[in-house]
Scaffold this motif. Structure first.
Motif, PDB file in Angstrom:
ATOM      1  N   GLN A 253       0.863  -1.187   0.000  1.00 41.82           N
ATOM      2  CA  GLN A 253       0.000   0.000   0.000  1.00 41.82           C
ATOM      3  C   GLN A 253       0.892   1.226   0.000  1.00 41.82           C
ATOM      4  O   GLN A 253       1.788   1.324   0.846  1.00 41.82           O
ATOM      5  CB  GLN A 253      -0.839   0.053   1.287  1.00 41.82           C
ATOM      6  N   PHE A 254       0.673   2.136  -0.939  1.00 41.78           N
ATOM      7  CA  PHE A 254       1.429   3.395  -0.944  1.00 41.78           C
ATOM      8  C   PHE A 254       0.558   4.482  -0.324  1.00 41.78           C
ATOM      9  O   PHE A 254      -0.589   4.670  -0.723  1.00 41.78           O
ATOM     10  CB  PHE A 254       1.840   3.774  -2.372  1.00 41.78           C
ATOM     11  N   VAL A 255       1.108   5.163   0.661  1.00 39.56           N
ATOM     12  CA  VAL A 255       0.331   6.138   1.412  1.00 39.56           C
ATOM     13  C   VAL A 255       1.053   7.487   1.362  1.00 39.56           C
ATOM     14  O   VAL A 255       2.250   7.566   1.681  1.00 39.56           O
ATOM     15  CB  VAL A 255       0.213   5.690   2.895  1.00 39.56           C
ATOM     16  N   CYS A 256       0.331   8.527   0.977  1.00 37.65           N
ATOM     17  CA  CYS A 256       0.929   9.860   1.016  1.00 37.65           C
ATOM     18  C   CYS A 256       0.575  10.488   2.356  1.00 37.65           C
ATOM     19  O   CYS A 256      -0.581  10.856   2.602  1.00 37.65           O
ATOM     20  CB  CYS A 256       0.401  10.732  -0.126  1.00 37.65           C
ATOM     21  N   ASP A 257       1.542  10.576   3.244  1.00 34.79           N
ATOM     22  CA  ASP A 257       1.301  11.140   4.574  1.00 34.79           C
ATOM     23  C   ASP A 257       2.635  11.469   5.222  1.00 34.79           C
ATOM     24  O   ASP A 257       3.693  11.027   4.747  1.00 34.79           O
ATOM     25  CB  ASP A 257       0.527  10.130   5.446  1.00 34.79           C
ATOM     26  N   ASP A 258       2.544  12.205   6.296  1.00 30.49           N
ATOM     27  CA  ASP A 258       3.734  12.510   7.086  1.00 30.49           C
ATOM     28  C   ASP A 258       3.977  11.340   8.037  1.00 30.49           C
ATOM     29  O   ASP A 258       3.033  10.909   8.719  1.00 30.49           O
ATOM     30  CB  ASP A 258       3.467  13.807   7.873  1.00 30.49           C
ATOM     31  N   ILE A 259       5.195  10.841   8.061  1.00 28.60           N
ATOM     32  CA  ILE A 259       5.443   9.655   8.901  1.00 28.60           C
ATOM     33  C   ILE A 259       5.280   9.971  10.395  1.00 28.60           C
ATOM     34  O   ILE A 259       5.137   9.069  11.207  1.00 28.60           O
ATOM     35  CB  ILE A 259       6.826   9.006   8.631  1.00 28.60           C
ATOM     36  N   ARG A 260       5.250  11.264  10.734  1.00 22.61           N
ATOM     37  CA  ARG A 260       5.012  11.624  12.139  1.00 22.61           C
ATOM     38  C   ARG A 260       3.542  11.454  12.508  1.00 22.61           C
ATOM     39  O   ARG A 260       3.191  11.389  13.676  1.00 22.61           O
ATOM     40  CB  ARG A 260       5.432  13.080  12.402  1.00 22.61           C
ATOM     41  N   ASP A 261       2.670  11.379  11.482  1.00 21.59           N
ATOM     42  CA  ASP A 261       1.227  11.358  11.751  1.00 21.59           C
ATOM     43  C   ASP A 261       0.579   9.990  11.585  1.00 21.59           C
ATOM     44  O   ASP A 261      -0.597   9.837  11.908  1.00 21.59           O
ATOM     45  CB  ASP A 261       0.497  12.338  10.801  1.00 21.59           C
ATOM     46  N   ILE A 262       1.282   9.027  11.020  1.00 16.17           N
ATOM     47  CA  ILE A 262       0.634   7.739  10.734  1.00 16.17           C
ATOM     48  C   ILE A 262       0.665   6.822  11.962  1.00 16.17           C
ATOM     49  O   ILE A 262       1.487   7.007  12.867  1.00 16.17           O
ATOM     50  CB  ILE A 262       1.311   7.004   9.552  1.00 16.17           C
ATOM     51  N   ASP A 263      -0.225   5.835  11.942  1.00 15.12           N
ATOM     52  CA  ASP A 263      -0.200   4.802  12.990  1.00 15.12           C
ATOM     53  C   ASP A 263       0.712   3.678  12.544  1.00 15.12           C
ATOM     54  O   ASP A 263       0.692   3.285  11.374  1.00 15.12           O
ATOM     55  CB  ASP A 263      -1.611   4.213  13.196  1.00 15.12           C
ATOM     56  N   ILE A 264       1.483   3.145  13.465  1.00  5.99           N
ATOM     57  CA  ILE A 264       2.307   1.969  13.176  1.00  5.99           C
ATOM     58  C   ILE A 264       1.726   0.824  14.006  1.00  5.99           C
ATOM     59  O   ILE A 264       1.640   0.948  15.234  1.00  5.99           O
ATOM     60  CB  ILE A 264       3.779   2.187  13.608  1.00  5.99           C
ATOM     61  N   THR A 265       1.303  -0.229  13.335  1.00  7.30           N
ATOM     62  CA  THR A 265       0.700  -1.344  14.066  1.00  7.30           C
ATOM     63  C   THR A 265       1.257  -2.667  13.566  1.00  7.30           C
ATOM     64  O   THR A 265       1.582  -2.813  12.385  1.00  7.30           O
ATOM     65  CB  THR A 265      -0.843  -1.376  13.874  1.00  7.30           C
ATOM     66  N   ARG A 266       1.339  -3.631  14.430  1.00  5.39           N
ATOM     67  CA  ARG A 266       1.736  -5.009  14.106  1.00  5.39           C
ATOM     68  C   ARG A 266       2.941  -5.054  13.147  1.00  5.39           C
ATOM     69  O   ARG A 266       2.958  -5.799  12.171  1.00  5.39           O
ATOM     70  CB  ARG A 266       0.564  -5.788  13.471  1.00  5.39           C
ATOM     71  N   ALA A 267       3.960  -4.248  13.439  1.00  8.14           N
ATOM     72  CA  ALA A 267       5.122  -4.181  12.539  1.00  8.14           C
ATOM     73  C   ALA A 267       6.156  -5.224  12.929  1.00  8.14           C
ATOM     74  O   ALA A 267       6.563  -5.302  14.083  1.00  8.14           O
ATOM     75  CB  ALA A 267       5.749  -2.794  12.599  1.00  8.14           C
ATOM     76  N   SER A 268       6.553  -6.035  11.946  1.00  9.66           N
ATOM     77  CA  SER A 268       7.702  -6.921  12.200  1.00  9.66           C
ATOM     78  C   SER A 268       8.982  -6.251  11.719  1.00  9.66           C
ATOM     79  O   SER A 268      10.052  -6.467  12.267  1.00  9.66           O
ATOM     80  CB  SER A 268       7.517  -8.282  11.521  1.00  9.66           C
ATOM     81  N   VAL A 269       8.857  -5.427  10.674  1.00  9.05           N
ATOM     82  CA  VAL A 269      10.017  -4.716  10.125  1.00  9.05           C
ATOM     83  C   VAL A 269       9.607  -3.278   9.810  1.00  9.05           C
ATOM     84  O   VAL A 269       8.541  -3.045   9.241  1.00  9.05           O
ATOM     85  CB  VAL A 269      10.502  -5.380   8.808  1.00  9.05           C
ATOM     86  N   VAL A 270      10.461  -2.353  10.203  1.00  6.78           N
ATOM     87  CA  VAL A 270      10.289  -0.956   9.788  1.00  6.78           C
ATOM     88  C   VAL A 270      11.596  -0.510   9.139  1.00  6.78           C
ATOM     89  O   VAL A 270      12.664  -0.654   9.732  1.00  6.78           O
ATOM     90  CB  VAL A 270       9.948  -0.028  10.983  1.00  6.78           C
ATOM     91  N   ALA A 271      11.509  -0.008   7.907  1.00  8.12           N
ATOM     92  CA  ALA A 271      12.694   0.543   7.226  1.00  8.12           C
ATOM     93  C   ALA A 271      12.568   2.059   7.210  1.00  8.12           C
ATOM     94  O   ALA A 271      11.524   2.607   6.851  1.00  8.12           O
ATOM     95  CB  ALA A 271      12.792   0.008   5.801  1.00  8.12           C
ATOM     96  N   LEU A 272      13.622   2.698   7.657  1.00  9.93           N
ATOM     97  CA  LEU A 272      13.669   4.165   7.698  1.00  9.93           C
ATOM     98  C   LEU A 272      14.989   4.535   7.023  1.00  9.93           C
ATOM     99  O   LEU A 272      15.997   4.794   7.679  1.00  9.93           O
ATOM    100  CB  LEU A 272      13.630   4.579   9.176  1.00  9.93           C
ATOM    101  N   ASN A 273      14.976   4.443   5.692  1.00  9.27           N
ATOM    102  CA  ASN A 273      16.223   4.611   4.941  1.00  9.27           C
ATOM    103  C   ASN A 273      16.404   6.047   4.470  1.00  9.27           C
ATOM    104  O   ASN A 273      15.681   6.519   3.588  1.00  9.27           O
ATOM    105  CB  ASN A 273      16.254   3.645   3.749  1.00  9.27           C
ATOM    106  N   PHE A 274      17.359   6.741   5.081  1.00 10.01           N
ATOM    107  CA  PHE A 274      17.747   8.108   4.707  1.00 10.01           C
ATOM    108  C   PHE A 274      16.574   9.088   4.839  1.00 10.01           C
ATOM    109  O   PHE A 274      16.416   9.984   4.007  1.00 10.01           O
ATOM    110  CB  PHE A 274      18.315   8.126   3.266  1.00 10.01           C
ATOM    111  N   THR A 275      15.760   8.911   5.864  1.00 14.99           N
ATOM    112  CA  THR A 275      14.574   9.761   6.041  1.00 14.99           C
ATOM    113  C   THR A 275      14.534  10.451   7.405  1.00 14.99           C
ATOM    114  O   THR A 275      14.107  11.608   7.502  1.00 14.99           O
ATOM    115  CB  THR A 275      13.286   8.934   5.829  1.00 14.99           C
ATOM    116  N   LEU A 276      15.018   9.772   8.462  1.00 14.43           N
ATOM    117  CA  LEU A 276      15.016  10.400   9.796  1.00 14.43           C
ATOM    118  C   LEU A 276      15.795  11.721   9.751  1.00 14.43           C
ATOM    119  O   LEU A 276      15.478  12.672  10.462  1.00 14.43           O
ATOM    120  CB  LEU A 276      15.648   9.438  10.818  1.00 14.43           C
ATOM    121  N   GLN A 277      16.810  11.771   8.883  1.00 14.04           N
ATOM    122  CA  GLN A 277      17.651  12.970   8.759  1.00 14.04           C
ATOM    123  C   GLN A 277      16.863  14.210   8.328  1.00 14.04           C
ATOM    124  O   GLN A 277      17.325  15.328   8.486  1.00 14.04           O
ATOM    125  CB  GLN A 277      18.792  12.683   7.772  1.00 14.04           C
TER     126      GLN A 277
END
Ligand code: GEK
Length: 266
Positions: A125-149
């Motif tokens: 699923q592709f979602v256009c949103d701010d990652i600060r505003d989304i819900d994270i649920t039942r995650a086994s893997v989260v990739a945050l590649n070159f974005t936290l910066q």
């Protein structure tokens, strides 16, 4: 001439315009934006600007497949054109997972929807949103590649705490970032990064104008700052698994590693 370049990403060919965003002298350099101009050349831009990018993305897929759990969600936060998503899809085997790929740039998400087969929304699923505003649920893997910066430093802990809270036991975070160093190493790596960009065809003008555009937008921190913050967010163990000059990738484990994960395979 603005020739398109072709980037091979884990067997998936991403065609991209040649990045010339900062090729002409600008009288006023605005802060860097992930707009339509950048989206059109992004695959070429990131490949020629981030040393080790291809390896980091490919290994993110391998690592994600190793820790993906059945009936869980996998998040690609700051997915841009979906390179990490494609890598995860390539290596994922039997696990029944949904990949949720999120980016705040509408043009990036539109391009992803054009490139990927999005008919089966159970898979990606592709979602256009701010990652600060989304819900994270039942995650086994989260990739945050070159974005936290790109998130302001004061908001990074809260984001990591949300990711940690949304993870299943055994969940992992793959974090790739541009790093900061002490003065001497910073000078050396900045110089070598500059040489990398020159070797990839960027002019002095392009390098300097892009650096100005990124000045207050991309804010790197040291490996120690990342490590401490990840631990403060709750992660039990943090390891650096890749570094090329001033770009590095880490893995953070929600739970302590079981003792039998070590072996002597080469
Ligand atoms: C890759 N991971 O190819 N919310 C959502 N997206 C954001 C936010 C935010 N608050 N801030 C920035 N972005 C990708 C590369 S690029 C890295 C990631 C780079 C998005 C932004 O729109 C852009 O697409 C992405 O994060 C960063 O593996 O350009 O250096």
């Amino acid at each position: 001439m603005n020739l398109p370049s072709i980037t091979e990403m884990n067997g998936r060919i991403m065609s991209s315009g040649r990045d010339r965003v900062y090729a002409e002298l600008k009288s006023d350099i605005e802060g860097f934006l992930f707009d339509s101009k950048v989206t059109a050349v992004f695959a070429d831009m990131i490949r020629r600007s981030v040393p080790g990018y291809g390896a980091a993305v490919a290994m993110s897929g391998v690592i994600a497949a190793r820790y993906a759990q059945d009936d869980s969600n996998i998040y690609d936060l700051g997915c841009s054109l979906g390179a990490t998503t494609a890598s995860i899809q390539q290596y994922l085997q039997a696990q029944r997972c949904t990949i949720v790929a999120v980016d705040s740039s509408q043009t990036m998400i539109d391009s992803c929807c054009g490139e990927f087969d999005c008919r089966d929304a159970d898979v990606v699923q592709f979602v256009c949103d701010d990652i600060r505003d989304i819900d994270i649920t039942r995650a086994s893997v989260v990739a945050l590649n070159f974005t936290l910066q790109f998130i302001s430093p004061g908001e990074r802990l809260e984001l990591l705490q949300k990711i940690y809270a949304g993870m299943l036991p055994g969940g992992i975070l793959v974090l790739s970032e541009k790093l900061a160093f002490d003065q001497q190493q910073q000078q050396l790596f900045t110089d070598l990064h500059h040489a990398f960009k020159q070797a990839n065809g960027y002019s002095e003008l392009e390098i300097s104008q892009k650096r100005t555009a990124l000045e207050n937008v991309l804010l790197p921190e040291t490996m120690e700052q990342h490590r401490q913050r990840l631990q403060q967010a709750g992660f039990a163990a943090v390891y650096c698994w890749f570094q090329c000059l001033n770009f590095a990738s880490m893995i953070a484990f929600k739970s302590a590693l079981p003792p039998d994960t070590a072996d002597n395979e080469s």
